[in-house]
Design a protein around this motif. Structure first.
Motif, short mmCIF file in Angstrom:
data_model
loop_
_atom_site.label_atom_id
_atom_site.label_comp_id
_atom_site.label_asym_id
_atom_site.label_seq_id
_atom_site.Cartn_x
_atom_site.Cartn_y
_atom_site.Cartn_z
N GLU A 158 -48.78 62.05 70.16
CA GLU A 158 -47.71 62.31 69.20
C GLU A 158 -46.70 63.21 69.89
OE1 GLU A 158 -47.22 61.80 65.84
OE2 GLU A 158 -49.01 60.58 65.49
N ARG A 159 -45.45 63.13 69.46
CA ARG A 159 -44.50 64.13 69.97
C ARG A 159 -44.80 65.45 69.27
NH1 ARG A 159 -39.12 60.91 68.54
NH2 ARG A 159 -40.29 60.88 66.61
N ARG A 260 -42.49 61.08 56.05
CA ARG A 260 -43.15 61.70 57.21
C ARG A 260 -42.65 63.10 57.52
NH1 ARG A 260 -45.39 59.05 61.97
NH2 ARG A 260 -44.09 60.32 63.30
N ASN A 261 -41.41 63.39 57.12
CA ASN A 261 -40.79 64.61 57.66
C ASN A 261 -40.31 65.63 56.63
OD1 ASN A 261 -40.66 63.81 60.64
ND2 ASN A 261 -39.72 62.06 59.62
N MET A 277 -40.30 67.80 64.58
CA MET A 277 -41.17 67.56 65.74
C MET A 277 -42.43 68.44 65.69
SD MET A 277 -39.94 65.22 67.68
CE MET A 277 -39.41 64.35 66.21
N ILE A 278 -42.50 69.36 64.71
CA ILE A 278 -43.65 70.27 64.66
C ILE A 278 -44.81 69.58 63.95
CG2 ILE A 278 -44.48 72.52 63.88
CD1 ILE A 278 -41.64 73.54 63.96
N ASN A 279 -45.96 69.54 64.58
CA ASN A 279 -47.14 68.90 63.99
C ASN A 279 -47.91 69.88 63.12
OD1 ASN A 279 -46.99 66.19 64.98
ND2 ASN A 279 -47.35 67.05 67.02
N HIS A 280 -48.79 69.29 62.31
CA HIS A 280 -49.61 70.09 61.39
C HIS A 280 -50.94 70.47 62.03
CE1 HIS A 280 -52.11 70.95 57.85
NE2 HIS A 280 -53.01 70.21 58.47
N TYR A 317 -48.69 71.83 56.96
CA TYR A 317 -47.90 71.03 56.00
C TYR A 317 -48.38 71.25 54.58
CZ TYR A 317 -46.42 68.00 59.97
OH TYR A 317 -45.92 67.49 61.13
N PHE A 336 -51.06 60.52 56.73
CA PHE A 336 -51.75 60.55 58.02
C PHE A 336 -53.13 61.16 57.84
CE2 PHE A 336 -51.57 65.08 59.25
CZ PHE A 336 -50.65 65.57 58.33
N SER A 337 -53.97 60.97 58.85
CA SER A 337 -55.29 61.54 58.79
C SER A 337 -55.35 62.65 59.82
CB SER A 337 -56.31 60.44 59.10
OG SER A 337 -57.58 60.96 58.97
N CYS A 338 -55.58 63.88 59.36
CA CYS A 338 -55.45 65.03 60.27
C CYS A 338 -56.48 64.98 61.40
CB CYS A 338 -55.59 66.33 59.48
SG CYS A 338 -55.35 67.76 60.55
N ARG A 339 -55.97 65.19 62.63
CA ARG A 339 -56.87 65.21 63.79
C ARG A 339 -56.76 66.55 64.51
NH1 ARG A 339 -54.22 60.19 64.53
NH2 ARG A 339 -52.98 61.15 66.16
N CYS A 340 -56.54 67.62 63.74
CA CYS A 340 -56.39 68.93 64.38
C CYS A 340 -57.74 69.42 64.91
CB CYS A 340 -55.78 69.94 63.41
SG CYS A 340 -56.94 70.53 62.19
#
Ligand SMILES: C[S@@+](CC[C@H](N)C(=O)[O-])C[C@H]1O[C@@H](n2cnc3c(N)ncnc32)[C@H](O)[C@@H]1O
Length: 587
Positions: A158-159, A260-261, A277-280, A317, A336-340
């Motif tokens: 992901e970006r 998405r944003n 561009m900031i991910n969760h 988020y 989306f499904s979180c992959r943190c």
């Protein structure tokens, strides 16, 4: 009724005039205003010699992000004989110039905007201009700013936004103005946001480029590369779009962009360029956001922790407390499904370990009986004290079993996510400590004050006090650690930090308590402690030392959250500001 006057004037005059420029500005059509301004500059119109004309051009330039150009235009003031205008107009131009210079400073990360308490925002400055100059209202309320950041691919393909140097807590990461804002109910925001975006796309080439970068690419064109995205999403001057809207920015594509944003912050829903561009992340959160209402709904991101060069910036988020299952539901509701890292820890690393079994046993016990017992005792306050001790003992035995089951190779943040699983149990334990303590006091104290009673040295009461305060410290220490790596600087984290500081302060006041040693339960730098008579391990600390650490920890957390020093916070003093500051988070 007068909207569109700029267009109309252009049509009847044939050539652009100063009046049409000002009418475009009045109507908020800043891109058209700049098109007119460019034409006027090209045609070297004599009217440019008037102070008002120069100021209008500069405002049009600043409104479309050309701050350097705006400042250059106003430099002509240094040769005043070039300018014609009343004293009032000349003073107005000075005022506009000062404002533009201030915006330029902000855009470089300097300036007063980034000072001040809490949000770090001073009220937007008032301009001293003649009454007829309503068009100066188009000066941006705040300049866009990008700190030491760059867009890169992350491991999940992901970006994401990454730090290009070491960043300190409270540093401003970026400040962006919105592409669209909705202040009403979130559920009804999409359609309105899409219409606002479509409008902006028709008038602004910059918004169009930004939105193209937020779509997944578009038919018959290549998806935006990092270089394209970086160029489009960094602050830059705007212009009138050259081609018609085309087929790629459809309503459908924009609905997807909004889904998405969207940022849901301070009861507003808004779309921004670079912040998208900031991910969760559910853990490892290192940035916080505030939408600044008085500054045109610009969004301000600050670092919440130290961020090492090359690390990814994460912003939550949604609320990240609760089980993996609940968090998954929340991320899936956002598409989306979180992959943190935290979700991966709970889903992949933890299962099958002793730690997983211990935390499951603790939470099963809590949910099947301990919670109900506590609720029952809450309803019968007169009996709570006498019945809370067994409940507290059971809670402590579960939390200690959990601590002992930890994997020693875990990093501090993994320990924190693990402890997070049992937060409700810890809260229950803290409540029990208070109940038993109040009960014991009432029982023993009679007419006496607590301090007098302890001075008298009633050994049974002292022992009870030390046990309860120690249990409280132990539970709170684990809670503070759990929050430090999940929802750092949230209301709950700050509350736990303050309660821990108070608990250790109480501990130090108790007779002989400073001779007690606390030893870590795990042989690494994880601050889990157990009260012991004598140190058995190399690593140990006295209660007095831990009091000093907890005070520093509390001051640091408040300093990082609110930008206030320890003198202002005044911990333990009569002017202590902890409660007042926390009220700003949870009014
Ligand atoms: C605001 S965008 C963030 C930028 C995005 N990575 C991009 O390349 O455009 C939000 C989207 O990023 C992805 N994303 C963000 N955080 C994520 C996470 N923790 N796990 C999985 N996907 C995530 C999801 O696809 C989500 O819809």
């Amino acid at each position: 009724m007068l909207r569109g006057l700029g267009q109309w004037l252009c049509r009847i005059c044939g050539a652009p005039t100063l009046q049409s420029l000002q009418h475009f500005l009045n109507d908020g059509e800043v891109v058209s205003a700049w098109a007119v301004a460019e034409e006027l500059l090209r045609s070297q119109s004599t009217s440019l010699k008037s102070a008002e004309a120069v100021a209008s051009l500069a405002v049009a330039a600043a409104a479309t992000g050309r701050l350097e150009r705006a400042a250059q235009l106003l430099e002509v003031l240094d040769t005043p004989d070039l300018l014609q205008g009343s004293a009032q107009e000349l003073a107005g131009v000075h005022s506009v110039r000062d404002r533009i210079l201030e915006l330029l400073a902000q855009s470089r990360g300097e300036g007063a905007l980034f000072g001040g308490e809490n949000l770090g925002v001073d009220p937007a400055p008032k301009l001293q201009v003649p009454e007829t100059w309503c068009w100066v209202a188009q000066l941006p309320p705040v300049a866009e700013f990008v700190g030491p950041l760059e867009i890169r691919w992350n491991e999940g393909c992901e970006r994401g936004l990454f730090a290009t140097r070491h960043i300190f807590p409270r540093e401003v990461l970026l400040l962006a103005r919105p592409l669209a804002v909705h202040s009403g109910v979130w559920a009804y925001s999409t359609a309105e946001l899409v219409e606002q975006l479509l409008d902006a796309c028709r008038n602004s080439a910059r918004t169009r480029c930004q939105l193209q970068c937020l779509t997944d690419g578009w038919a018959s064109r290549a998806p935006p590369t990092l270089a394209v995205a970086s160029h489009a999403l960094w602050p830059q001057p705007d212009s009138q779009p050259m081609e018609s809207l085309g087929s790629f920015l459809t309503r459908e594509a924009l609905v997807n962009v909004v889904d998405r944003n969207s940022f849901h912050v301070n009861s507003k829903t808004a779309i921004y360029g670079l912040p998208s561009m900031i991910n969760h992340s559910c853990g490892s959160v290192n940035a916080s956001a505030n939408i600044l209402d008085p500054l045109g709904d610009a969004i301000l991101f600050r670092a919440e922790t130290e961020i090492a060069a090359g690390s990814e910036i994460f912003f939550p988020y949604f609320k990240v407390s609760g089980s993996l299952h609940r968090r998954r539901e929340r991320s899936q509701a956002m598409g989306f499904s979180c992959r943190c890292e935290r979700c991966a820890f709970e889903a992949d690393t933890l299962p099958g370990t002793n730690a997983a079994a211990a935390s499951k046993a603790a939470m099963d016990a809590f949910e099947s009986q301990l919670r109900d017992q506590m609720a029952d005792l809450r309803d019968r306050p007169e009996e709570a004290g006498s019945h809370c001790m067994p409940l507290l003992q059971e809670i402590l035995s579960h939390t200690r079993r959990m601590a002992l089951a930890m994997d020693h190779s875990w990093r501090e943040r993994e320990v924190a996510w693990y402890l997070h699983l049992a937060l409700p149990l810890y809260w229950c334990g803290v409540w029990c400590c208070t109940q038993v303590w109040q009960y014991e006091l009432l029982l023993k104290a009679g007419e006496m004050s607590v301090s007098a009673l302890l001075q008298e040295g009633d050994p049974s009461l002292s022992k009870c006090a030390v046990t309860l305060v120690a249990a409280r410290c132990e539970l709170l220490l684990q809670m503070v650690l759990a929050w430090e790596h999940t929802d750092r600087h949230s209301y709950d984290h700050l509350k736990c930090c303050y309660m821990l500081y108070l608990a250790f302060m109480e501990m130090c006041k108790l007779p002989l308590s400073s001779n007690h040693y606390w030893v870590p339960l795990v042989q690494q730098e994880v601050p889990l402690w157990r009260l012991e008579e004598r140190p058995q391990h190399a690593k140990h600390a006295t209660s007095t030392e831990l009091y000093a650490t907890s005070r520093l920890r509390c001051e640091t957390a408040f300093c990082e959250k609110f930008g206030v020093g320890s003198d202002y916070l005044c911990l333990g003093g009569t002017q202590c500001r902890v409660t007042a500051l926390m009220r700003t988070l949870h009014p």
